[in-house]
Design an enzyme around this catalytic site. Structure first.
Site, PDB file in Angstrom:
ATOM      1  N   THR A   1       5.411  -1.356   3.212  1.00 44.13           N
ATOM      2  CA  THR A   1       5.663  -2.739   3.610  1.00 44.13           C
ATOM      3  C   THR A   1       5.508  -3.683   2.419  1.00 44.13           C
ATOM      4  O   THR A   1       4.528  -3.593   1.673  1.00 44.13           O
ATOM      5  CB  THR A   1       4.688  -3.143   4.738  1.00 44.13           C
ATOM      6  OG1 THR A   1       4.939  -2.298   5.857  1.00 44.13           O
ATOM      7  CG2 THR A   1       4.888  -4.598   5.142  1.00 44.13           C
TER       8      THR A   1
ATOM      9  N   GLU B   1      -8.564  -2.752   8.298  1.00 42.35           N
ATOM     10  CA  GLU B   1      -7.150  -2.793   8.649  1.00 42.35           C
ATOM     11  C   GLU B   1      -6.947  -2.733  10.156  1.00 42.35           C
ATOM     12  O   GLU B   1      -5.987  -3.262  10.681  1.00 42.35           O
ATOM     13  CB  GLU B   1      -6.410  -1.620   8.000  1.00 42.35           C
ATOM     14  CG  GLU B   1      -4.923  -1.677   8.333  1.00 42.35           C
ATOM     15  CD  GLU B   1      -4.130  -0.494   7.832  1.00 42.35           C
ATOM     16  OE1 GLU B   1      -4.629   0.246   6.989  1.00 42.35           O
ATOM     17  OE2 GLU B   1      -2.987  -0.352   8.289  1.00 42.35           O
TER      18      GLU B   1
ATOM     19  N   ILE C   1       0.840  -1.196   0.000  1.00 45.30           N
ATOM     20  CA  ILE C   1       0.000   0.000   0.000  1.00 45.30           C
ATOM     21  C   ILE C   1       0.873   1.244   0.000  1.00 45.30           C
ATOM     22  O   ILE C   1       1.625   1.481   0.947  1.00 45.30           O
ATOM     23  CB  ILE C   1      -0.935   0.001   1.225  1.00 45.30           C
ATOM     24  CG1 ILE C   1      -1.868  -1.210   1.117  1.00 45.30           C
ATOM     25  CG2 ILE C   1      -1.749   1.283   1.296  1.00 45.30           C
ATOM     26  CD1 ILE C   1      -2.753  -1.384   2.290  1.00 45.30           C
ATOM     27  N   GLY C   2       0.773   2.002  -1.048  1.00 43.31           N
ATOM     28  CA  GLY C   2       1.605   3.199  -1.175  1.00 43.31           C
ATOM     29  C   GLY C   2       0.881   4.419  -0.648  1.00 43.31           C
ATOM     30  O   GLY C   2       0.154   5.097  -1.366  1.00 43.31           O
TER      31      GLY C   2
END
Lengths: 351, 382
Positions: free
Chosen positions: B165, B249, B130-131
């Site tokens: 990550t 999340e 995830i950017g």
């Protein structure tokens, strides 16, 4: 929330909103019995809410009663309603009649030394019950005594025993009742249930009350932080205050969830583990929560005049009633250690 | 009166069968997993293991069957997650895709994106990253500077993402870029893209963390061309789309089970004859664990009921993060262990690893301060 629970919640919330105020709390802390409040609670059937309908009660489930315990805590109700609900459930469960009037629970203090003796058909109780909630006002004391491998529920009328007045740090009556060859009623408690049922249901009720008291101090603190201005703006606009209150909200939510899970488990008859978890979790929340709300309120919250202490002092007291968090943590820890590294997870995921 | 409420939820009886299937599967695969490997928790990376899970339908399991899912409930998915985490299974390869990227595409992606990507995630073939964060956009994510400029044939992306990550081993990124305006536009003018990381102009540089591990990265975009259909959902609505997934999340069991291996090994070392002091310690930790689990299950139940438990999720992550972060410290204060990652006992090795990595537990996925800000806003402060 079930429909019954929602109706109960509304009913008790209205009753206590109308009848529990600062004057009543102050009078109760001086040992005055709020007879009108009690009469109304009894009239609405709250005292026998856990007694089966066949025995004249409301026959509600523990899950439904969770909200009553919580609302009692939120309103700092200075009568033994949780104790009376619990005592009714214990008496009915042992096949005994449930008398009208306030009841209390005994045998839940580590200093208690209560002994039961049988003389013919009459059971007699001797010894002392310490720190009995509202002991001087209770018509009877309900306790559990182990006798020849069987667990017996005992109803000891207060009449005829010696009462030493005492109180907890919240100013709630916590009296010592001394019995000498005191005639009592006795009924058998169903075999197979784990633990002392008085301790368990007492801890269950206190967990629910503590969840309610935490909700109360959270609500008061948020409202105070939004109103109180310093440095030209509401203190609730300061990040540090927001962060404190977020921590408090999380603690309050955790205790609420832990208590409700324990009440649900009580309906399924396997409450000990989750009651132990709830009372431990609730006790753990007291110091951080009380610390935060007093910090947010500043000096005014530390006065006898301000209503905050009616809740914070109760939290301080309730933490060690019907087993402290230390007591229940050991119960919980022993169980986990017995199950072992490879056994505790299958157990946790099955309770 | 309360700003939020954890409606109690319980796992349906039929999840017991699923749980047994997972335990049997884990018993088969975990024979040679060491305690310190298990302590990696959801950082443990093994593409083969993810494929095995995919083959059993345990990735993307709540998604529609036509996208490779199994149409099972959020509560069944919860059981898979907690069993994997408790066992310390290496789930990192598919974790983010299963938890966030897949649900995002399911909700906002085009039909083509869904058909192309989701079945491959569900089979355990795709790793996502995830950017979001950037050098100047940490907790202040709305300060994103990386731009995607619309050009003939697609979008040109320039800028860099940081702390991403798994970028060094992922095939895809869900990137949040600015498609118009500038950082002063804050949450507006941001858009989400499905980025194939193998495209030219994208460089991934791993950043070693203080434990020596390589998990997060810097990802540099130098005029990288993305196809027109890389846009996810609508241009300019990237912020709202990205935030919509945060309840997924933030509420899962990975938010309180990351240090569980230390508790397991401590219980093993203590044994049933432990002191009362030790029992009290284990009991206190258990009370927290059991409560967090019930809170997390409650959120799963609310997700299943299509409610929006955003604040409840923030509470779970805040409390859970504090719990899993404090666990090694509480154990260390009690046991006073030498931390030895190579030659120590299982407990020592696990503790050595966890002691090093727990500072990140209140940083990743939204810092503690951001979460508490969200909770405070939910309470009516600000």
């Amino acid at each position: 929330m079930s429909e019954t629970a929602a109706i109960l919640a509304q009913m008790v919330d209205r009753l206590f909103t109308d009848h529990v105020d600062a004057a009543l709390l102050a009078a109760a802390a001086q040992g005055r019995w709020p007879s009108e409040l009690w009469r109304l609670a009894e009239e609405q059937g709250l005292t026998t809410v856990l007694v089966p309908e066949a025995r004249g009660g409301m026959g509600a489930s523990f899950h439904e009663v969770c909200v009553i315990a919580s609302v009692c805590g939120r309103h700092r109700v200075p009568v033994p309603l949780p104790e009376t609900m619990a005592a009714g459930w214990l008496l009915a469960g042992a096949g005994l009649d449930v008398p009208a009037g306030p009841l209390s629970l005994g045998g839940a203090n580590r200093d208690d030394d209560l002994r039961l003796q049988r003389a013919g058909t009459q059971w007699r109780l001797s010894g002392s019950a310490h720190r009995v909630p509202w002991g001087r006002m209770a018509g009877s004391l309900v306790l559990a005594v182990e006798q020849a491998d069987a667990l017996l529920i005992v109803r000891a009328p207060r009449e005829g025993c010696t009462v030493d007045h005492g109180s907890n740090v919240a100013g709630e009556c916590r009296d010592t009742l001394r019995f000498t060859d005191h005639p009592v009623e006795v009924g058998p408690w169903p075999a197979g249930a784990a633990g002392n049922p008085v301790m368990m249901i007492g801890a269950l009720m206190r967990s629910g009350q503590m969840a309610g008291a935490l909700a109360d101090i959270l609500e008061r603190s948020v409202s105070y932080a939004n109103d109180r201005k310093q440095f030209g703006r509401a203190i609730g606009k300061q990040q540090v205050i927001q962060q404190y209150l977020a921590v408090l909200a999380a603690e309050a939510a955790a205790v609420d969830v832990a208590a409700e899970a324990a009440f649900i488990a009580a309906d399924a008859g396997n409450a000990e583990f989750l009651v132990a978890a709830a009372k431990t979790r609730a006790g753990t929340a007291v110091a951080p929560a009380v610390g935060i709300v007093h910090q947010v309120h500043g000096a005014i919250g530390f006065t006898l005049e301000h209503p905050l202490h009616w809740s914070t002092r109760r939290l301080m007291s309730w933490r060690s009633e019907f087993g402290s968090d230390r007591h229940w943590a050991v119960v919980l820890g022993r169980r986990i250690l017995d199950l072992g590294a490879d056994g505790f997870w299958p157990y946790l995921t099955a309770v | 009166m309360s700003a939020f409420r954890f409606e109690p939820s319980s796992l349906p009886a039929e999840t017991a069968t699923l749980r047994q299937e997972i335990r049997a599967f884990l018993a088969e695969f975990s024979a040679d997993w060491t305690a310190s490997a298990r302590a990696q928790s959801w950082d443990g990376f093994d593409p083969q293991f993810s494929r095995q899970m995919g083959a059993r339908g345990w990735i993307g399991m709540t998604w529609p069957k036509r996208y490779g899912g199994s149409e099972r409930s959020a509560l069944e998915r919860y059981v898979v997650l907690e069993e994997m985490l408790f066992a310390g299974a290496p789930v990192s390869f598919h974790w983010i895709a299963d938890r966030q990227s897949g649900p995002l595409l399911l909700r906002f992606g085009s039909e083509r994106q869904r058909c192309d990507i989701l079945p491959r995630i569900a089979r355990g073939e795709l790793c996502f990253c995830i950017g979001l964060s950037e050098p100047d956009a940490g907790s202040d994510v709305a300060n994103i500077r990386t731009r995607a400029r619309q050009v003939d044939g697609g979008w040109r992306v320039t800028g860099s993402k940081l702390w991403t990550t798994n970028a060094h081993r992922a095939q895809y990124m869900i990137g949040l870029f600015r498609t118009a305006g500038d950082p002063s536009d804050r949450h507006a003018e941001l858009s989400q893209f499905l980025v194939d990381l193998s495209r030219p102009g994208i460089t991934v540089r791993p950043i070693r963390d203080l434990s020596g591990g390589e998990h997060f990265n810097e990802v540099v975009f130098e005029d990288a061309l993305l196809p027109a259909d890389a846009l996810i959902g609508r241009a300019g609505e990237g912020w709202q789309q990205a935030m919509a997934e945060l309840a997924y999340e933030r509420s899962g069991p990975e938010r309180f089970l990351s240090s569980i291996r230390a508790l397991i090994e401590l219980i093993r070392v203590l044994g049933p004859e432990a002191s009362e002091e030790a029992a009290a310690l284990i009991g206190r930790l258990t009370a927290q664990l059991v409560t967090l689990r019930n809170m997390s299950i409650s959120v799963a139940g609310m997700l299943e009921a299509k409610r929006d438990p955003a604040i409840e999720a923030a509470v779970v992550k805040d409390l859970g993060g504090s719990f899993e972060q404090s666990l090694p410290e509480v154990i260390q204060a009690f046991a006073g262990l030498d931390l030895d990652a190579e030659r120590g006992s299982d407990l020592q090795q696990v503790m050595a690893h966890l002691t090093l990595v727990v500072p990140s537990f209140s940083l990743r996925g939204g810092t503690r301060e951001i979460l508490r800000g969200i909770i405070a806003r939910g309470l009516g402060l600000r």
